[in-house]
Design a protein around this motif. Structure first.
Motif, PDB file in Angstrom:
ATOM      1  N   THR A  34      33.504  41.574  97.424  1.00  0.00           N
ATOM      2  CA  THR A  34      33.517  42.810  98.469  1.00  0.00           C
ATOM      3  C   THR A  34      33.297  44.272  97.751  1.00  0.00           C
ATOM      4  O   THR A  34      32.710  45.172  98.362  1.00  0.00           O
ATOM      5  CB  THR A  34      35.012  42.966  99.089  1.00  0.00           C
ATOM      6  OG1 THR A  34      35.111  41.644  99.689  1.00  0.00           O
ATOM      7  CG2 THR A  34      35.071  43.994 100.098  1.00  0.00           C
ATOM      8  N   ARG A  37      29.724  44.699  97.346  1.00  0.00           N
ATOM      9  CA  ARG A  37      29.092  45.252  98.429  1.00  0.00           C
ATOM     10  C   ARG A  37      29.234  46.617  98.638  1.00  0.00           C
ATOM     11  O   ARG A  37      28.449  47.262  99.072  1.00  0.00           O
ATOM     12  CB  ARG A  37      29.442  44.423  99.515  1.00  0.00           C
ATOM     13  CG  ARG A  37      28.718  44.570 101.046  1.00  0.00           C
ATOM     14  CD  ARG A  37      29.071  43.459 101.842  1.00  0.00           C
ATOM     15  NE  ARG A  37      30.348  43.882 102.525  1.00  0.00           N
ATOM     16  CZ  ARG A  37      31.604  43.076 102.512  1.00  0.00           C
ATOM     17  NH1 ARG A  37      31.593  41.924 101.687  1.00  0.00           N
ATOM     18  NH2 ARG A  37      32.795  43.713 102.885  1.00  0.00           N
ATOM     19  N   HIS A  38      30.556  47.088  98.657  1.00  0.00           N
ATOM     20  CA  HIS A  38      31.033  48.609  98.973  1.00  0.00           C
ATOM     21  C   HIS A  38      30.198  49.277  97.910  1.00  0.00           C
ATOM     22  O   HIS A  38      29.700  50.561  98.325  1.00  0.00           O
ATOM     23  CB  HIS A  38      32.389  48.687  98.463  1.00  0.00           C
ATOM     24  CG  HIS A  38      33.267  48.111  99.884  1.00  0.00           C
ATOM     25  ND1 HIS A  38      34.786  48.189  99.905  1.00  0.00           N
ATOM     26  CD2 HIS A  38      32.878  47.535 100.942  1.00  0.00           C
ATOM     27  CE1 HIS A  38      34.861  47.628 100.938  1.00  0.00           C
ATOM     28  NE2 HIS A  38      33.942  47.289 101.541  1.00  0.00           N
ATOM     29  N   THR A  40      27.169  48.594  96.568  1.00  0.00           N
ATOM     30  CA  THR A  40      25.718  48.730  96.923  1.00  0.00           C
ATOM     31  C   THR A  40      25.524  49.719  98.317  1.00  0.00           C
ATOM     32  O   THR A  40      24.812  50.235  98.341  1.00  0.00           O
ATOM     33  CB  THR A  40      25.375  47.458  97.306  1.00  0.00           C
ATOM     34  OG1 THR A  40      25.383  46.595  96.290  1.00  0.00           O
ATOM     35  CG2 THR A  40      23.948  47.305  97.860  1.00  0.00           C
ATOM     36  N   GLU A  41      26.558  49.791  99.082  1.00  0.00           N
ATOM     37  CA  GLU A  41      26.284  50.396 100.414  1.00  0.00           C
ATOM     38  C   GLU A  41      26.686  52.047  99.969  1.00  0.00           C
ATOM     39  O   GLU A  41      26.135  52.934 100.974  1.00  0.00           O
ATOM     40  CB  GLU A  41      27.610  50.164 101.459  1.00  0.00           C
ATOM     41  CG  GLU A  41      27.220  48.660 101.986  1.00  0.00           C
ATOM     42  CD  GLU A  41      28.293  48.053 102.772  1.00  0.00           C
ATOM     43  OE1 GLU A  41      29.563  48.845 102.782  1.00  0.00           O
ATOM     44  OE2 GLU A  41      28.461  47.045 103.505  1.00  0.00           O
ATOM     45  N   ALA A  42      27.452  52.267  98.750  1.00  0.00           N
ATOM     46  CA  ALA A  42      27.504  53.702  98.601  1.00  0.00           C
ATOM     47  C   ALA A  42      26.480  54.226  97.753  1.00  0.00           C
ATOM     48  O   ALA A  42      26.300  55.421  97.347  1.00  0.00           O
ATOM     49  CB  ALA A  42      28.799  53.730  97.760  1.00  0.00           C
ATOM     50  N   GLY A  43      25.448  53.024  97.507  1.00  0.00           N
ATOM     51  CA  GLY A  43      24.072  53.635  96.865  1.00  0.00           C
ATOM     52  C   GLY A  43      24.094  53.669  95.385  1.00  0.00           C
ATOM     53  O   GLY A  43      23.362  54.297  94.704  1.00  0.00           O
ATOM     54  N   ASP A  46      20.859  52.147  93.325  1.00  0.00           N
ATOM     55  CA  ASP A  46      19.780  53.158  93.559  1.00  0.00           C
ATOM     56  C   ASP A  46      20.002  54.565  92.705  1.00  0.00           C
ATOM     57  O   ASP A  46      19.141  55.314  92.637  1.00  0.00           O
ATOM     58  CB  ASP A  46      19.328  53.742  95.010  1.00  0.00           C
ATOM     59  CG  ASP A  46      19.396  52.508  95.950  1.00  0.00           C
ATOM     60  OD1 ASP A  46      18.550  51.442  95.501  1.00  0.00           O
ATOM     61  OD2 ASP A  46      19.869  52.395  97.283  1.00  0.00           O
ATOM     62  N   ASP A 152      33.960  62.765  98.859  1.00  0.00           N
ATOM     63  CA  ASP A 152      32.502  62.423  99.224  1.00  0.00           C
ATOM     64  C   ASP A 152      31.785  63.654  99.673  1.00  0.00           C
ATOM     65  O   ASP A 152      32.002  64.653  99.964  1.00  0.00           O
ATOM     66  CB  ASP A 152      32.982  61.727 100.772  1.00  0.00           C
ATOM     67  CG  ASP A 152      31.984  60.822 101.178  1.00  0.00           C
ATOM     68  OD1 ASP A 152      30.951  60.594 100.413  1.00  0.00           O
ATOM     69  OD2 ASP A 152      31.802  60.279 102.176  1.00  0.00           O
ATOM     70  N   VAL A 159      33.459  55.571  97.011  1.00  0.00           N
ATOM     71  CA  VAL A 159      33.270  54.098  96.975  1.00  0.00           C
ATOM     72  C   VAL A 159      34.475  53.548  97.651  1.00  0.00           C
ATOM     73  O   VAL A 159      35.552  53.671  96.963  1.00  0.00           O
ATOM     74  CB  VAL A 159      32.940  53.220  95.773  1.00  0.00           C
ATOM     75  CG1 VAL A 159      32.913  51.829  96.307  1.00  0.00           C
ATOM     76  CG2 VAL A 159      31.642  53.974  95.287  1.00  0.00           C
TER      77      VAL A 159
END
Length: 375
Positions: A34, A37-38, A40-43, A46, A152, A159
């Protein structure tokens, strides 16, 4: 006294586990997935950092932040100094703790904030201070916490912490199994992008798999005789754990184990790294804590007496037997003083995997000792 019958009664363990510690230990692998995944979603995958930071600063409360700092420092090695910012305050409460940046911290440094709470005003103030100094800031905390607004967006990278889908009936402590991996995993992914350590997604997947394997071997349904965590808990029932570690990863795992024994089970323990442990603890094993130390009459009636506390060595190793090792000398010293010894050594794998296995087994052992002692 330890109720060893409870160790082999899963239903009784579940009733005693009001803080959901066993579930947290069993779901550590799921927390890692999990958290990935978090991240990754936070970027994080990249990100394209412009070089490595000069130094990494870590802030957060209690054993969770201490563990994050120790493990990141161990994995980063000499590539970059990792420093934990120790809080000050009049009490260990969220509103009382304060953190300060060192005078040298600036635009070439990275501040990492790791907290299972997120309501600490001191951490929000620290994030603001770091922003004014030009430090890069990243934080892992529960979603929708006060820290989210402070970090943020323009101030840094936030994250969300990988939380459990259930709420324990008692407050979750920073040493609770699963909390460490929920905080540590996104920061591993971040430092992998900076080049300070190697923790690509496939490596983190292997960590999650290793944690799942330990949960299968150490779960409450597995009998004590074939369960390494229950066996260790039973062996430490009436003993003072003297934890000796060998290998880079084993040191932080041993220190976490001693802290978890104190915070979860209320048990004192000592820890030291081999080979120095053989000198620093040799007098201790020869003294009143040795198993053979009993100067009084051997034949007296001991039925009404409290059992004497004796040392038991716990040897944690993250290297295979063979090569340069102080393990034989450790066994000889312990047995020479009639001191029992327990040994844990992970299966082969990467440094991250072996570290995860040592942490998981000892976390389970601390939980079993806590539950069976309070039954």
């Amino acid at each position: 006294m330890l109720d060893e019958t409870l160790l082999d009664d899963p239903e009784a363990l579940a009733r005693a586990d009001r803080r959901e510690l066993l579930r947290g230990a069993a779901e550590a692998g799921a927390r890692v997935r999990t958290a990935v995944r978090h991240a990754t979603e936070a970027g994080i995958p990249d990100l394209k950092p412009e070089g490595r930071p000069r130094g990494v600063l870590i802030a957060g409360p209690g054993m969770a932040a201490t563990g994050v700092a120790e493990f990141l420092g161990t994995l980063a090695g000499a590539s970059c100094p990792v420093t934990r910012l120790t809080p000050v305050g009049v009490a260990p409460a969220a509103g009382a703790l304060r953190w300060e940046l060192p005078g040298w911290a600036g635009s070439v440094d990275l501040l990492l904030i790791a907290t299972p709470d997120g309501s600490e005003p001191g951490l929000s103030l620290l994030a603001e201070q770091a922003y004014r100094r030009g430090c890069t800031v990243a934080a892992v905390a529960p979603p929708r916490s006060a820290l989210t607004e402070s970090v943020d967006g323009t101030h840094g990278l936030f994250v969300p912490m990988a939380t459990a889908p259930y709420e324990p009936t008692e407050p979750l402590t920073a040493s609770a199994p699963g909390v460490l991996w929920a905080l540590l995993t996104p920061l591993l992914a971040l430092l992998d992008r900076t080049g300070l350590l190697s923790a690509p997604p496939e490596a983190l997947q292997k960590v999650a798999d290793r944690l799942d394997q330990v949960a299968e071997r150490c779960g409450p349904a597995v009998a004590t005789y074939s369960n390494p965590a229950k066996t260790l808990a039973a062996e430490l029932a009436d003993a003072l754990p003297v934890v000796w570690t060998e290998g880079v990863s084993a040191g932080p795992a041993g220190r976490r184990f001693t802290a978890a024994l104190a915070e979860l089970a209320g048990r004192p323990a000592l820890t030291a790294e081999l080979p120095e442990a053989l000198a620093s603890h040799s007098v201790l094993l020869a003294g009143a804590l040795a198993a053979g130390a009993d100067p009084d009459d051997f034949f007296r009636d001991r039925v009404e007496e409290q059992q004497a506390l004796h040392a038991r060595v716990v040897l944690l190793r993250d290297r295979p037997i063979g090569g340069l090792t102080a393990a034989p000398a450790a066994r000889e010293l312990a047995l020479g003083h009639d001191t029992a010894i327990s040994e844990l050594e992970p299966e082969e794998g990467s440094e991250l995997e072996t570290l995860a296995e040592l942490i998981a087994v000892t976390d389970f052992a601390a939980v079993y000792l806590a539950l069976a002692s309070r039954a």
